[in-house]
Design a protein around this motif. Structure first.
Motif, PDB file in Angstrom:
ATOM      1  N   GLU A 291       2.328  -1.962  -0.539  1.00 57.64           N
ATOM      2  CA  GLU A 291       2.474  -0.685  -1.247  1.00 57.64           C
ATOM      3  C   GLU A 291       2.142  -0.822  -2.721  1.00 57.64           C
ATOM      4  N   ALA A 292       2.511  -1.952  -3.320  1.00 58.11           N
ATOM      5  CA  ALA A 292       2.159  -2.173  -4.722  1.00 58.11           C
ATOM      6  C   ALA A 292       0.647  -2.267  -4.880  1.00 58.11           C
ATOM      7  N   GLU A 293      -0.023  -2.889  -3.922  1.00 59.94           N
ATOM      8  CA  GLU A 293      -1.484  -2.976  -3.969  1.00 59.94           C
ATOM      9  C   GLU A 293      -2.119  -1.597  -3.849  1.00 59.94           C
ATOM     10  N   LEU A 294      -1.604  -0.790  -2.930  1.00 61.18           N
ATOM     11  CA  LEU A 294      -2.118   0.568  -2.796  1.00 61.18           C
ATOM     12  C   LEU A 294      -1.925   1.359  -4.089  1.00 61.18           C
ATOM     13  N   PHE A 295      -0.798   1.141  -4.746  1.00 56.11           N
ATOM     14  CA  PHE A 295      -0.539   1.861  -5.990  1.00 56.11           C
ATOM     15  C   PHE A 295      -1.502   1.410  -7.086  1.00 56.11           C
ATOM     16  N   VAL A 296      -1.832   0.121  -7.129  1.00 54.99           N
ATOM     17  CA  VAL A 296      -2.845  -0.353  -8.067  1.00 54.99           C
ATOM     18  C   VAL A 296      -4.182   0.327  -7.777  1.00 54.99           C
ATOM     19  N   LEU A 297      -4.562   0.391  -6.513  1.00 54.89           N
ATOM     20  CA  LEU A 297      -5.827   1.028  -6.148  1.00 54.89           C
ATOM     21  C   LEU A 297      -5.857   2.492  -6.559  1.00 54.89           C
ATOM     22  N   MET A 298      -4.732   3.204  -6.350  1.00 54.32           N
ATOM     23  CA  MET A 298      -4.755   4.643  -6.618  1.00 54.32           C
ATOM     24  C   MET A 298      -4.572   4.978  -8.090  1.00 54.32           C
ATOM     25  N   THR A 299      -4.052   4.055  -8.891  1.00 55.53           N
ATOM     26  CA  THR A 299      -3.871   4.360 -10.308  1.00 55.53           C
ATOM     27  C   THR A 299      -4.934   3.737 -11.196  1.00 55.53           C
ATOM     28  N   LEU A 300      -5.511   2.610 -10.777  1.00 60.52           N
ATOM     29  CA  LEU A 300      -6.515   1.918 -11.587  1.00 60.52           C
ATOM     30  C   LEU A 300      -7.890   1.893 -10.941  1.00 60.52           C
ATOM     31  N   GLY A 301      -7.984   2.267  -9.675  1.00 63.11           N
ATOM     32  CA  GLY A 301      -9.242   2.146  -8.957  1.00 63.11           C
ATOM     33  C   GLY A 301     -10.190   3.303  -9.184  1.00 63.11           C
ATOM     34  N   ASP A 302     -11.468   3.057  -8.908  1.00 62.00           N
ATOM     35  CA  ASP A 302     -12.515   4.081  -8.916  1.00 62.00           C
ATOM     36  C   ASP A 302     -13.638   3.559  -8.022  1.00 62.00           C
ATOM     37  N   ASP A 303     -14.869   3.990  -8.222  1.00 63.91           N
ATOM     38  CA  ASP A 303     -15.963   3.562  -7.345  1.00 63.91           C
ATOM     39  C   ASP A 303     -16.162   2.049  -7.369  1.00 63.91           C
TER      40      ASP A 303
ATOM     41  N   ASN B 184      -5.777  -8.603 -13.165  1.00 65.55           N
ATOM     42  CA  ASN B 184      -4.646  -9.078 -13.949  1.00 65.55           C
ATOM     43  C   ASN B 184      -3.328  -8.515 -13.411  1.00 65.55           C
ATOM     44  N   ARG B 185      -3.342  -7.251 -13.025  1.00 66.76           N
ATOM     45  CA  ARG B 185      -2.128  -6.647 -12.448  1.00 66.76           C
ATOM     46  C   ARG B 185      -1.818  -7.244 -11.087  1.00 66.76           C
ATOM     47  N   MET B 186      -2.850  -7.472 -10.278  1.00 65.22           N
ATOM     48  CA  MET B 186      -2.644  -8.003  -8.933  1.00 65.22           C
ATOM     49  C   MET B 186      -2.093  -9.430  -8.963  1.00 65.22           C
ATOM     50  N   ALA B 187      -2.306 -10.149 -10.059  1.00 64.89           N
ATOM     51  CA  ALA B 187      -1.765 -11.504 -10.181  1.00 64.89           C
ATOM     52  C   ALA B 187      -0.242 -11.507 -10.158  1.00 64.89           C
ATOM     53  N   ARG B 188       0.372 -10.361 -10.429  1.00 60.03           N
ATOM     54  CA  ARG B 188       1.828 -10.240 -10.419  1.00 60.03           C
ATOM     55  C   ARG B 188       2.340  -9.588  -9.132  1.00 60.03           C
ATOM     56  N   ILE B 189       1.460  -9.350  -8.188  1.00 64.77           N
ATOM     57  CA  ILE B 189       1.847  -8.715  -6.921  1.00 64.77           C
ATOM     58  C   ILE B 189       1.636  -9.741  -5.815  1.00 64.77           C
ATOM     59  N   ASP B 190       2.689 -10.116  -5.158  1.00 64.50           N
ATOM     60  CA  ASP B 190       2.632 -11.186  -4.156  1.00 64.50           C
ATOM     61  C   ASP B 190       2.737 -10.592  -2.754  1.00 64.50           C
ATOM     62  N   GLY B 191       1.591 -10.150  -2.217  1.00 66.30           N
ATOM     63  CA  GLY B 191       1.562  -9.675  -0.842  1.00 66.30           C
ATOM     64  C   GLY B 191       2.264  -8.365  -0.595  1.00 66.30           C
ATOM     65  N   ASP B 192       2.543  -7.593  -1.638  1.00 63.92           N
ATOM     66  CA  ASP B 192       3.230  -6.299  -1.489  1.00 63.92           C
ATOM     67  C   ASP B 192       2.177  -5.219  -1.251  1.00 63.92           C
TER      68      ASP B 192
END
Length: 439
Positions: free
Chosen positions: A410-422, A400-408
């Protein structure tokens, strides 16, 4: 017929070239929107745009294609405790009581080779599941625990570093050695494991509280005899710990000086935590090239304090820093979860830690801290083909968050590091071999 020495991994490929100078530093990395990592005999043979490289592959070369995923070097964890897999999530204590109440009880079980081997399987399953391909681990005081650790790593083709904990006081009798025995058993492990394939032994006095001056001197002797070995220990994690060290070593000018006096500081020395360093100690860390290892989930869980990244890297520019899970004081094997908590710690201290800086540390930065720059932590030709494949849409919230990120990126990396896990780890490769695939 396919050449069995070759395989390749295709997707969006990211690798770091230099330490990022904050957010937006595009010169610090190389990124291919449709990239290919070509592997030959466990090492990276080529990396670049997929189309031209695909044309060069031997006929039948397997191509593992992850069109929507991000391919990075495998994560590196430079401070973790192998015998603490069943200590994680132990309630209600701070460092010294936590060691006595939980850790020392658990570590005695690692005198049993069968238990150590069983836990090694679980430990490496968790590392691979979380995208970690190399770690520097504290084993228990028992040489059999080190044997179990390295044997399982070797079986999987993973490159690991670790050592037998040296403790000759302030621990249960079943967990203590002597200065001489700690020296002798470490020497034997060096002969047995150091440089055997991808395995590396580290000199491992647990910390100044559990080692006498004689044992620290023995560790210093090992350092002089084997200057290529890493030294790992703990430093300035907890205020009560610091006071105890001051009482045990009244002649020393602070906690770091204890290690300095025995020749245990230097470019191949990694000190876990380093939360409460004085300004003079930070300067001395920088002068010696010693590495401070930031362990955010552990520091928060055990209530030790907040590591100030800005002081470490800005006020003392030459101070070297790494980032690690510190399982089982740390609460997750995931470097993504670790980076998330690291970001929050820095926010509390008024520093916006960027995703570029965080992912650099978890890969190339931690490789440099281990003295393995160019061997791991990078997707450059000649390096081991240790890879993690990350999916920034792995959960509904992430998608849902990535739907608002258009090819950015650094924003994708930030999603991975704040919402990601295994769940965000789609696959993990060690020396080009698939060691984990998300079902």
């Amino acid at each position: 017929m396919a050449d069995p020495a070759f395989r390749s991994v295709r997707g969006r490929v990211l690798t770091f070239l230099a330490p990022p100078q904050g957010a937006g530093d595009e010169a610090s990395y190389r990124y291919f929107v449709d990239g290919l990592v070509v592997v030959r005999d466990g090492r990276i043979a080529a990396v670049g745009e997929a189309a031209p490289l695909l044309a060069t592959l031997p006929p039948g070369t397997p191509v593992d294609h992850y069109p929507d995923a991000l391919i990075l070097p495998g994560f590196i964890d430079p401070h973790i405790h192998f015998p603490q897999t069943q200590v994680i999530a132990s309630y209600g204590t701070q460092l010294l009581e936590w060691l006595e109440k939980y850790t020392f009880v658990e570590e005695q079980r690692f005198a049993d080779p069968a238990h150590a081997a069983e836990q090694a399987v679980f430990f490496f399953d968790e590392l691979a599941r979380n995208g970690t391909t190399t770690a520097l681990a504290f084993c228990s005081v028992h040489p059999v625990s080190v044997d179990a650790y390295f044997a399982e790593a070797e079986r999987r083709g993973m490159g690991m570093l670790g050592g037998k904990v040296m403790m000759d006081r302030n621990a249960p009798p079943a967990l203590t050695d002597t200065a001489q025995r700690g020296y002798d058993e470490t020497k034997a492990l060096i002969v047995r494991w150091h440089g055997r394939g991808r395995q590396r032994v580290a000199i491992t006095p647990r910390f100044a509280i559990t080692s006498t001056a004689g044992q620290l001197a023995a560790a210093g002797a090992l350092r002089r005899e084997h200057p290529d070995l890493l030294v790992q220990t703990h430093l300035s994690e907890n205020c009560a710990e610091i006071e105890t060290v001051r009482r045990l070593f009244p002649e020393a000018d602070g906690y770091l000086d204890v290690y300095d006096r025995f020749g245990l500081t230097g470019e191949r020395s990694l000190f876990g935590h380093c939360i409460h360093l004085t300004e003079a100690e930070r300067r001395r860390m920088a002068e010696t090239g010693s590495v401070a290892v930031f362990c955010p989930t552990s520091n928060l869980f055990i209530g030790s304090g907040l590591f100030d990244m800005r002081k470490a890297v800005s006020e003392t520019p030459a101070m070297r820093v790494a980032v690690a899970t510190d399982v089982g004081g740390g609460t997750s094997f995931s470097m993504l979860r670790t980076l998330a908590e690291g970001y929050k710690v820095q926010q509390l201290l008024g520093y916006n830690w960027s995703a570029l800086e965080a992912f650099y540390l978890a890969t190339a930065g931690n490789a440099a801290a281990l003295g393995l720059a160019g061997e791991i932590g990078t997707l450059e030709p000649g390096a081991f083909a240790d890879l993690v494949v990350l999916d920034a849409r792995a959960t509904p919230v992430m998608a849902n968050r990535m739907a608002r990120i258009d090819g950015d990126l650094e924003a994708e990396l930030f999603v991975l590091m704040t919402l990601g896990d295994d769940r965000a780890v789609r696959a993990t490769y060690a020396a080009g071999r698939l060691v984990h695939a998300r079902s």
